[in-house]
Write a protein that holds these residues in place. Structure first.
Motif, PDB file in Angstrom:
ATOM      1  N   THR A 199      34.757  47.256  45.299  1.00 61.33           N
ATOM      2  CA  THR A 199      34.640  46.141  44.723  1.00 61.33           C
ATOM      3  C   THR A 199      35.223  44.721  46.378  1.00 61.33           C
ATOM      4  O   THR A 199      34.533  43.931  46.652  1.00 61.33           O
TER       5      THR A 199
ATOM      6  N   ILE B 207      33.375  42.432  48.453  1.00 63.45           N
ATOM      7  CA  ILE B 207      33.494  40.925  48.468  1.00 63.45           C
ATOM      8  C   ILE B 207      33.584  40.471  49.713  1.00 63.45           C
ATOM      9  O   ILE B 207      33.564  39.561  50.327  1.00 63.45           O
TER      10      ILE B 207
ATOM     11  N   ASN C  62      32.183  34.661  48.992  1.00 58.33           N
ATOM     12  CA  ASN C  62      32.186  35.361  47.608  1.00 58.33           C
ATOM     13  C   ASN C  62      32.680  35.420  46.769  1.00 58.33           C
ATOM     14  O   ASN C  62      33.951  35.099  47.407  1.00 58.33           O
TER      15      ASN C  62
ATOM     16  N   LEU D  27      34.218  37.125  43.254  1.00 55.79           N
ATOM     17  CA  LEU D  27      34.595  38.149  42.244  1.00 55.79           C
ATOM     18  C   LEU D  27      34.014  37.240  41.019  1.00 55.79           C
ATOM     19  O   LEU D  27      35.596  36.743  40.917  1.00 55.79           O
TER      20      LEU D  27
END
Ligand code: UD1
Ligand code: CA
Length: 479
Positions: free
Chosen positions: A122, A126, A134, A136
């Motif tokens: 992840t 990102i 970006n 999350l």
């Protein structure tokens, strides 16, 4: 483009109701912040800036010592720049403290220090935003307490509303902010000064950079995580408890996938790292701490704690035993209720029984200490039998002394071996002895009063006044 990371870790964590800085509370025996750093360092960032405030010295000391003590040494030591936020005036204010140390051309990845289990995958997704921002996000069944993602009718992200500022309508939104975002440093320097603290908490919210980006026509890319474990933050002891179980479940799955039988995977805890051979079976409520290495075909009984230990093949560790910083050979049988303390080495086929404590001692092949004994600071040879209730008296009140026991020795039950002491090969100690002098090879050492017998012994008989005496004593106690 170089990635620099900012980790926000200055808060006390009021909702934890603890004096310990929040990021030092542990999951799987390791500080929350440490978990995060072990993942972020794999991104090989140019630098990691950690914003600290409450308990700053404690946080720095704890994290630095974790890295210097970690074995094996971390491949990449994170280059940490500790940044102080003197007053905790909000997450945007925290980022502002770190900004002067960051290259204006860098990409900045911002992370909450209280979200420990975010995955490398992840973070990789990102951390390369290009000219975008970006963010999350995560969908929560219960989003209470978290910042809600606000979208317009084109489904574009336009801002974030904190729970305390959210309207009833906004509170129904289940898409939430994880506080993990990345964007170019120069955008941050442009937006952060624009943020005010006119909100319910009178704090400078980092989440307001989203609205700034939208105003400036910078594309906001919401990247959804579908793993609640990785986006969960720790704000309360209940959160900590839940995350601990999620973390342990992950570890249990991994261990079972490698072939270990866990009789109940929800009652297994690993606080460190472990390595198992084939066909091992672990009963319930077993805790492994530090570095644990277990051989093939080992059975670990219930309620057992094993810390920094190596256990050979075919061993049986019976229930309620503690093995701490010790090396156990092959084919040993330990417990139930045995305590093996630091610096102990058990060679092969050793038997340690119930209520036996072994400290800083080596025990030779096929030797047995089966019941209720203390063996400390000792070297015990091969084929030795130590009877029930034997004590090596290693401490004279000032210093510790050694007991050396040769091969094929038999120590009778209930004996005290007053160290320093040497007992030669093949020697015998008579039961009930207090041994203060060395015993030569093959000799018998015995020290107890000879038994006398009195014929026709009359036992005392009750005089009838017993109850009166007891009552008196009780009354005296009350006084
Ligand atoms: C924050 C987000 C929220 C998000 C949630 C996800 C804000 C305003 N809100 O809320 O949208 O859903 O994280 O977990 O950012 N900290 C500092 N200095 C400060 C204040 C906080 O360093 O002045 C640190 C804290 O130590 C913590 C992190 O920032 O590690 C987040 O702060 P916290 O108060 O826990 O924010 P949340 O209420 O969880
Ligand atoms: Ca939080």
């Amino acid at each position: 483009m170089a990635v620099e990371i900012i980790i926000l870790a200055a808060g006390k964590g009021k909702r934890m109701h603890s004096d310990l800085p929040k990021v030092l509370h542990t999951i799987g025996g390791k500080p929350i912040l440490q978990h995060l750093l072990e993942t972020t360092r794999k991104l090989k960032p140019h630098r990691t800036h950690i914003v600290v405030g409450y308990g700053k010295d404690q946080v720095i000391e704890s994290i630095e010592s974790q890295f210097s003590n970690s074995t094996p040494a971390p491949e990449i030591t994170p280059e940490i720049n500790w940044v102080e936020q003197k007053e905790q005036r909000g997450t945007a204010h925290a980022v502002i403290q770190a900004l002067p140390y960051i290259d204006t051309n860098a990409t900045v990845l911002i992370l909450n220090g209280d979200v420990p289990l975010i995955s490398l995958q992840t973070l990789k997704k990102i951390s390369r935003p290009g000219n975008k921002l970006n963010l999350l996000t995560s969908k929560m069944l219960d989003p209470t307490g978290l910042g809600r993602i606000i979208r317009n009718n084109k489904n574009q992200i336009t801002g974030i509303s904190e729970e305390k500022d959210a309207s009833d309508q906004q509170k129904k939104i289940t898409e939430v902010n994880t506080n993990c975002l990345s964007v170019k440093a120069d955008y941050l320097s442009r937006w952060l000064p624009r943020i005010s603290c006119k909100n319910a908490q009178k704090e400078y919210y980092l989440t307001d950079v989203i609205a700034c980006a939208f105003e400036d026509n910078i594309e906001i890319v919401g990247i959804a995580s579908n793993c609640v474990t990785e986006t969960s933050g720790v704000n309360s002891k209940a959160d900590l408890g839940k995350l601990e179980r999620l973390y342990q479940a992950r570890q249990a799955d991994r261990i079972m996938a490698s072939g270990v039988t866990l009789l109940d995977s929800s009652r297994f805890d690993l606080r460190g790292s472990c390595q198992f051979g084939t066909d091992c079976v672990v009963d319930i409520n077993v805790i492994l701490e530090g570095n644990v290495k277990i051989g093939n075909r080992v059975l670990i009984g219930p309620n057992t704690l094993i810390r920094n230990a190596t256990i050979g093949d075919n061993c049986v560790i019976e229930s309620n035993s503690v093995i701490d910083n010790a090396i156990i050979g092959n084919n040993c049988n330990i417990g139930p209720f045995a305590r093996i303390r630091p610096e102990t080495v058990l060679n092969d086929e050793v038997r340690i029984g119930n209520f036996v404590e072994i400290k800083k001692s080596s025990i030779g092949n096929k030797s047995k200490v089966n019941h209720l004994s203390y063996v400390g600071d000792s070297e015990v040879g091969k084929n030795v039998n130590i009877g029930a209730g034997v004590i090596t008296c290693n401490y004279d009140g000032a210093d510790k002394h050694q007991t050396i026991i040769g091969n094929d020795v038999f120590i009778g039950s209930d004996s005290q071996l007053i160290a320093p002491l040497e007992i030669g090969d093949g020697a015998t100690v008579g039961a009930g002895s207090t041994i203060t002098n060395n015993i030569q090879k093959n000799a018998l050492g015995v020290s107890r009063a000879r038994q006398t017998s009195i014929d026709n012994w009359k036992r005392p008989v009750r005089t009838g006044q017993k109850h009166t005496v007891v009552k008196k004593t009780r009354r005296n106690f009350k006084n």
